[in-house]
Design a protein around this motif. Structure first.
Motif, PDB file in Angstrom:
ATOM      1  N   ALA A 268       0.833  -1.204   0.000  1.00 53.38           N
ATOM      2  CA  ALA A 268       0.000   0.000   0.000  1.00 53.38           C
ATOM      3  C   ALA A 268       0.871   1.258   0.000  1.00 53.38           C
ATOM      4  O   ALA A 268       0.613   2.205  -0.757  1.00 53.38           O
ATOM      5  CB  ALA A 268      -0.925  -0.005   1.213  1.00 53.38           C
ATOM      6  N   ALA A 269       1.914   1.264   0.824  1.00 58.00           N
ATOM      7  CA  ALA A 269       2.792   2.435   0.901  1.00 58.00           C
ATOM      8  C   ALA A 269       3.510   2.673  -0.423  1.00 58.00           C
ATOM      9  O   ALA A 269       3.626   3.815  -0.887  1.00 58.00           O
ATOM     10  CB  ALA A 269       3.795   2.260   2.033  1.00 58.00           C
ATOM     11  N   LEU A 270       3.988   1.607  -1.025  1.00 56.60           N
ATOM     12  CA  LEU A 270       4.705   1.739  -2.291  1.00 56.60           C
ATOM     13  C   LEU A 270       3.781   2.210  -3.409  1.00 56.60           C
ATOM     14  O   LEU A 270       4.077   3.169  -4.126  1.00 56.60           O
ATOM     15  CB  LEU A 270       5.339   0.404  -2.673  1.00 56.60           C
ATOM     16  N   TYR A 271       2.650   1.534  -3.550  1.00 60.71           N
ATOM     17  CA  TYR A 271       1.774   1.822  -4.685  1.00 60.71           C
ATOM     18  C   TYR A 271       1.043   3.145  -4.530  1.00 60.71           C
ATOM     19  O   TYR A 271       0.644   3.755  -5.528  1.00 60.71           O
ATOM     20  CB  TYR A 271       0.782   0.680  -4.880  1.00 60.71           C
ATOM     21  N   ASP A 272       0.863   3.602  -3.284  1.00 55.70           N
ATOM     22  CA  ASP A 272       0.212   4.897  -3.052  1.00 55.70           C
ATOM     23  C   ASP A 272       1.198   6.066  -3.094  1.00 55.70           C
ATOM     24  O   ASP A 272       0.779   7.221  -3.047  1.00 55.70           O
ATOM     25  CB  ASP A 272      -0.507   4.904  -1.697  1.00 55.70           C
ATOM     26  N   SER A 273       2.490   5.755  -3.167  1.00 55.58           N
ATOM     27  CA  SER A 273       3.498   6.819  -3.124  1.00 55.58           C
ATOM     28  C   SER A 273       3.520   7.667  -4.384  1.00 55.58           C
ATOM     29  O   SER A 273       3.902   8.834  -4.353  1.00 55.58           O
ATOM     30  CB  SER A 273       4.893   6.219  -2.904  1.00 55.58           C
ATOM     31  N   GLY A 274       3.123   7.073  -5.505  1.00 57.97           N
ATOM     32  CA  GLY A 274       3.203   7.775  -6.780  1.00 57.97           C
ATOM     33  C   GLY A 274       4.624   7.977  -7.261  1.00 57.97           C
ATOM     34  O   GLY A 274       4.859   8.748  -8.203  1.00 57.97           O
ATOM     35  N   LEU A 275       5.584   7.277  -6.655  1.00 59.16           N
ATOM     36  CA  LEU A 275       6.996   7.494  -6.959  1.00 59.16           C
ATOM     37  C   LEU A 275       7.668   6.309  -7.666  1.00 59.16           C
ATOM     38  O   LEU A 275       8.843   6.392  -8.012  1.00 59.16           O
ATOM     39  CB  LEU A 275       7.768   7.808  -5.676  1.00 59.16           C
ATOM     40  N   ILE A 276       6.934   5.214  -7.860  1.00 59.07           N
ATOM     41  CA  ILE A 276       7.529   4.080  -8.566  1.00 59.07           C
ATOM     42  C   ILE A 276       7.775   4.484 -10.016  1.00 59.07           C
ATOM     43  O   ILE A 276       6.857   4.944 -10.695  1.00 59.07           O
ATOM     44  CB  ILE A 276       6.603   2.854  -8.516  1.00 59.07           C
ATOM     45  N   PRO A 277       9.006   4.339 -10.507  1.00 57.89           N
ATOM     46  CA  PRO A 277       9.295   4.733 -11.887  1.00 57.89           C
ATOM     47  C   PRO A 277       8.401   4.011 -12.887  1.00 57.89           C
ATOM     48  O   PRO A 277       8.008   2.852 -12.678  1.00 57.89           O
ATOM     49  CB  PRO A 277      10.767   4.335 -12.059  1.00 57.89           C
ATOM     50  N   GLU A 278       8.091   4.703 -13.956  1.00 61.81           N
ATOM     51  CA  GLU A 278       7.195   4.168 -14.986  1.00 61.81           C
ATOM     52  C   GLU A 278       7.724   2.839 -15.527  1.00 61.81           C
ATOM     53  O   GLU A 278       8.929   2.656 -15.693  1.00 61.81           O
ATOM     54  CB  GLU A 278       7.072   5.180 -16.124  1.00 61.81           C
ATOM     55  N   GLY A 279       6.804   1.932 -15.791  1.00 65.28           N
ATOM     56  CA  GLY A 279       7.173   0.647 -16.372  1.00 65.28           C
ATOM     57  C   GLY A 279       6.983  -0.531 -15.449  1.00 65.28           C
ATOM     58  O   GLY A 279       7.138  -1.692 -15.861  1.00 65.28           O
ATOM     59  N   PHE A 280       6.609  -0.268 -14.183  1.00 63.56           N
ATOM     60  CA  PHE A 280       6.366  -1.344 -13.227  1.00 63.56           C
ATOM     61  C   PHE A 280       4.867  -1.613 -13.178  1.00 63.56           C
ATOM     62  O   PHE A 280       4.079  -0.730 -12.847  1.00 63.56           O
ATOM     63  CB  PHE A 280       6.884  -0.959 -11.839  1.00 63.56           C
ATOM     64  N   ASP A 281       4.462  -2.827 -13.505  1.00 60.32           N
ATOM     65  CA  ASP A 281       3.051  -3.197 -13.582  1.00 60.32           C
ATOM     66  C   ASP A 281       2.552  -3.586 -12.185  1.00 60.32           C
ATOM     67  O   ASP A 281       2.684  -4.739 -11.770  1.00 60.32           O
ATOM     68  CB  ASP A 281       2.871  -4.358 -14.567  1.00 60.32           C
ATOM     69  N   THR A 282       1.983  -2.633 -11.472  1.00 62.57           N
ATOM     70  CA  THR A 282       1.546  -2.902 -10.105  1.00 62.57           C
ATOM     71  C   THR A 282       0.410  -3.917 -10.065  1.00 62.57           C
ATOM     72  O   THR A 282       0.320  -4.728  -9.129  1.00 62.57           O
ATOM     73  CB  THR A 282       1.103  -1.609  -9.403  1.00 62.57           C
ATOM     74  N   LEU A 283      -0.460  -3.909 -11.055  1.00 57.28           N
ATOM     75  CA  LEU A 283      -1.579  -4.850 -11.078  1.00 57.28           C
ATOM     76  C   LEU A 283      -1.072  -6.283 -11.189  1.00 57.28           C
ATOM     77  O   LEU A 283      -1.566  -7.193 -10.504  1.00 57.28           O
ATOM     78  CB  LEU A 283      -2.515  -4.528 -12.244  1.00 57.28           C
ATOM     79  N   LEU A 284      -0.082  -6.487 -12.023  1.00 55.90           N
ATOM     80  CA  LEU A 284       0.503  -7.815 -12.200  1.00 55.90           C
ATOM     81  C   LEU A 284       1.294  -8.240 -10.969  1.00 55.90           C
ATOM     82  O   LEU A 284       1.270  -9.408 -10.570  1.00 55.90           O
ATOM     83  CB  LEU A 284       1.431  -7.812 -13.423  1.00 55.90           C
ATOM     84  N   ARG A 285       1.997  -7.287 -10.353  1.00 58.46           N
ATOM     85  CA  ARG A 285       2.977  -7.612  -9.314  1.00 58.46           C
ATOM     86  C   ARG A 285       2.407  -7.620  -7.896  1.00 58.46           C
ATOM     87  O   ARG A 285       3.073  -8.125  -6.990  1.00 58.46           O
ATOM     88  CB  ARG A 285       4.133  -6.608  -9.373  1.00 58.46           C
TER      89      ARG A 285
ATOM     90  N   GLY B 192      10.303 -17.123 -13.693  1.00 54.46           N
ATOM     91  CA  GLY B 192      11.556 -16.760 -14.345  1.00 54.46           C
ATOM     92  C   GLY B 192      11.392 -15.591 -15.293  1.00 54.46           C
ATOM     93  O   GLY B 192      12.217 -14.671 -15.324  1.00 54.46           O
ATOM     94  N   ARG B 193      10.328 -15.614 -16.065  1.00 52.48           N
ATOM     95  CA  ARG B 193      10.088 -14.534 -17.030  1.00 52.48           C
ATOM     96  C   ARG B 193       9.824 -13.211 -16.326  1.00 52.48           C
ATOM     97  O   ARG B 193      10.332 -12.161 -16.735  1.00 52.48           O
ATOM     98  CB  ARG B 193       8.908 -14.899 -17.928  1.00 52.48           C
ATOM     99  N   HIS B 194       9.044 -13.257 -15.255  1.00 52.20           N
ATOM    100  CA  HIS B 194       8.744 -12.019 -14.526  1.00 52.20           C
ATOM    101  C   HIS B 194      10.000 -11.460 -13.839  1.00 52.20           C
ATOM    102  O   HIS B 194      10.169 -10.242 -13.746  1.00 52.20           O
ATOM    103  CB  HIS B 194       7.650 -12.261 -13.487  1.00 52.20           C
ATOM    104  N   TRP B 195      10.869 -12.349 -13.337  1.00 56.23           N
ATOM    105  CA  TRP B 195      12.107 -11.882 -12.711  1.00 56.23           C
ATOM    106  C   TRP B 195      13.011 -11.236 -13.750  1.00 56.23           C
ATOM    107  O   TRP B 195      13.572 -10.156 -13.514  1.00 56.23           O
ATOM    108  CB  TRP B 195      12.801 -13.040 -12.009  1.00 56.23           C
ATOM    109  N   LYS B 196      13.124 -11.858 -14.908  1.00 62.80           N
ATOM    110  CA  LYS B 196      13.944 -11.279 -15.977  1.00 62.80           C
ATOM    111  C   LYS B 196      13.378  -9.926 -16.396  1.00 62.80           C
ATOM    112  O   LYS B 196      14.137  -8.970 -16.623  1.00 62.80           O
ATOM    113  CB  LYS B 196      13.976 -12.238 -17.172  1.00 62.80           C
ATOM    114  N   ALA B 197      12.065  -9.822 -16.489  1.00 60.66           N
ATOM    115  CA  ALA B 197      11.443  -8.550 -16.851  1.00 60.66           C
ATOM    116  C   ALA B 197      11.731  -7.488 -15.792  1.00 60.66           C
ATOM    117  O   ALA B 197      11.958  -6.314 -16.123  1.00 60.66           O
ATOM    118  CB  ALA B 197       9.940  -8.729 -17.025  1.00 60.66           C
ATOM    119  N   PHE B 198      11.742  -7.890 -14.533  1.00 52.10           N
ATOM    120  CA  PHE B 198      12.044  -6.930 -13.469  1.00 52.10           C
ATOM    121  C   PHE B 198      13.503  -6.482 -13.553  1.00 52.10           C
ATOM    122  O   PHE B 198      13.802  -5.298 -13.357  1.00 52.10           O
ATOM    123  CB  PHE B 198      11.746  -7.535 -12.100  1.00 52.10           C
TER     124      PHE B 198
END
Length: 204
Positions: A60-77, A159-165
């Motif tokens: 909640a703190a991370l996703y509500d911060s508005g500071l995660i750099p663009e490109g991180f899929d919060t819905l997926l993660r 594995g695919r999601h880790w590589k994408a991260f």
């Protein structure tokens, strides 16, 4: 919680995060009870309750911060919903889940770099999930349908999601100060996780 094996050509940020959290990772792994002969169904449920108490506030703190750099899929993660589903399967209703204690000594996520450091810990925690789920299935009869989905939250896509991260981290441009902020946040997240699990009396 995640592999410490160095990748060939690993980006500097990833190397800094791995180096900065390596000892914390080893120390926590030694205290996790998944492979303990004493682990039973009740301990497992308390463990997942403690995980929920950590993941719900930090996500909640991370996703509500508005500071995660663009490109991180919060819905997926996002992993809290899977924990809620597991807790339901283990017999807790919504009221019981809402009443669970939650971690309050969160790191300060006031910069994009700090967010990256915490996300590194949360994403790295998904590695090795198939081994854990297999162990819990054999020992406790727990699988994805009755309380074990979180253990291998990405399943065959891990594995695919880790590589994408890792690719996502590689795209971030951080100076030395921001890189240190990321490492500090990762270390705080790691140590906070261990301290929280310790307070919940679910570690060895």
């Amino acid at each position: 919680m995640h592999s410490q094996a160095p990748d060939v050509g690993a980006p500097p940020l990833l190397e800094a995060l791995r180096t900065g959290t390596g000892l914390l990772h080893v120390a926590l792994e030694k205290r996790m009870p998944f492979f303990s002969e004493r682990l039973d169904a009740q301990w497992y449920r308390r463990l997942l309750q403690a995980y929920f108490g950590f993941y719900a506030p930090i996500e909640a703190a991370l996703y509500d911060s508005g500071l995660i750099p663009e490109g991180f899929d919060t819905l997926l993660r996002e992993k809290t919903p899977t924990l809620v589903s597991d807790l339901h399967a283990l017999g807790l209703n919504d009221a019981a889940i809402s009443a669970l204690p939650r971690w309050t000594d969160l790191p300060t996520f006031d910069t994009p770099a700090a967010c990256l450091g915490a996300l590194y810990v949360l994403e790295g925690a998904t590695l090795g999930g198939q081994v854990l789920r297999r162990e819990m299935a054999q020992r406790l009869g727990v699988d994805a349908d009755n309380g074990g989905a979180f253990l291998d939250v990405y399943g065959a896509e891990t594995g695919r999601h880790w590589k994408a991260f890792l690719d996502y981290l590689d795209r971030q441009t951080l100076d030395a100060t921001d890189k240190q902020r990321a490492v500090t946040a990762a270390r705080s997240t790691f140590s906070g996780f261990e301290q929280w699990l310790d307070r919940q009396e679910v570690l060895l």
